[in-house]
Design a protein around this motif. Structure first.
Motif, PDB file in Angstrom:
ATOM      1  N   ALA A 114      -4.246  13.695 -35.516  1.00 26.10           N
ATOM      2  CA  ALA A 114      -4.963  13.783 -36.492  1.00 26.10           C
ATOM      3  C   ALA A 114      -5.974  12.888 -36.442  1.00 26.10           C
ATOM      4  O   ALA A 114      -7.405  13.273 -36.876  1.00 26.10           O
ATOM      5  CB  ALA A 114      -4.289  13.566 -37.688  1.00 26.10           C
ATOM      6  N   ARG A 126     -10.150  14.048 -36.629  1.00 22.21           N
ATOM      7  CA  ARG A 126     -11.081  13.518 -37.396  1.00 22.21           C
ATOM      8  C   ARG A 126     -12.144  12.644 -36.947  1.00 22.21           C
ATOM      9  O   ARG A 126     -13.258  13.169 -37.314  1.00 22.21           O
ATOM     10  CB  ARG A 126     -10.430  12.700 -38.353  1.00 22.21           C
ATOM     11  N   GLU A 186       1.669  12.641 -33.944  1.00 26.24           N
ATOM     12  CA  GLU A 186       0.976  13.252 -34.844  1.00 26.24           C
ATOM     13  C   GLU A 186      -0.456  12.376 -35.506  1.00 26.24           C
ATOM     14  O   GLU A 186      -1.489  12.799 -35.877  1.00 26.24           O
ATOM     15  CB  GLU A 186       1.951  13.524 -36.090  1.00 26.24           C
TER      16      GLU A 186
END
Length: 165
Positions: free
Chosen positions: A115, A119, A111
């Motif tokens: 992420a 980003r 995770e």
């Protein structure tokens, strides 16, 4: 291991549940805690692919600034004479679409890595749009484009993208 022994060594006792969980994921490439250290040692400036691109451009007579902090994204190469910026991106860190190097996400802490990489990609798109809105030409050179088989062609094309604009 007793509670007193754990306190002295600072370690937690292993449980059979965690051992079985590790088996189901397959063998870890790194020992626990090593991946974070390894990833932290990867530098963001003066990578081998950046040096390769800069060396080529310099040999062609182009003069530039490197990693200029005045601009969004700190472009790897800024060519003010041609109003052009070059970003030399690693396929993994900037999620190069369709590249096999970009599809491998570390198996631990999935995770977090997903992420983080998303980003990075979103930030890159935002910064490139901002630079283009300010009138700069933005060129991205990907790590996979600098492999031995295609390197010379890509560098020549980069040169022409800069000077023939």
């Amino acid at each position: 291991m007793t509670a007193g022994q754990r306190k002295q060594t600072g370690r937690k006792a292993k449980t059979s549940g965690s051992r079985n969980a590790a088996k189901s994921r397959g063998p870890e490439k790194y020992e626990r805690g090593t991946r974070s250290y390894t990833m932290s040692r990867i530098r963001g400036k003066d990578t081998s692919i950046e040096r390769m691109v800069r060396s080529f451009l310099f040999s062609k007579g182009l003069r530039f600034r490197k990693n200029d902090k005045r601009y969004p994204g700190h472009p790897d190469v800024v060519l003010p004479k041609y109003h052009t910026m070059v970003f030399v991106n690693g396929c993994f860190w900037h999620m190069h679409e369709g590249c096999p190097k970009a599809t491998r996400v570390p198996k631990s802490n999935v995770e977090f890595w997903t992420a983080k990489l998303l980003r990075n990609r979103d930030r890159d798109a935002r910064q490139h749009a901002e630079l283009e809105a300010a009138g700069w030409k933005v060129i991205v050179v990907w790590e996979c484009e600098l492999g031995k088989k295609v390197r010379d062609e890509r560098l020549e094309r980069l040169y022409h993208e800069i000077v023939d604009a």
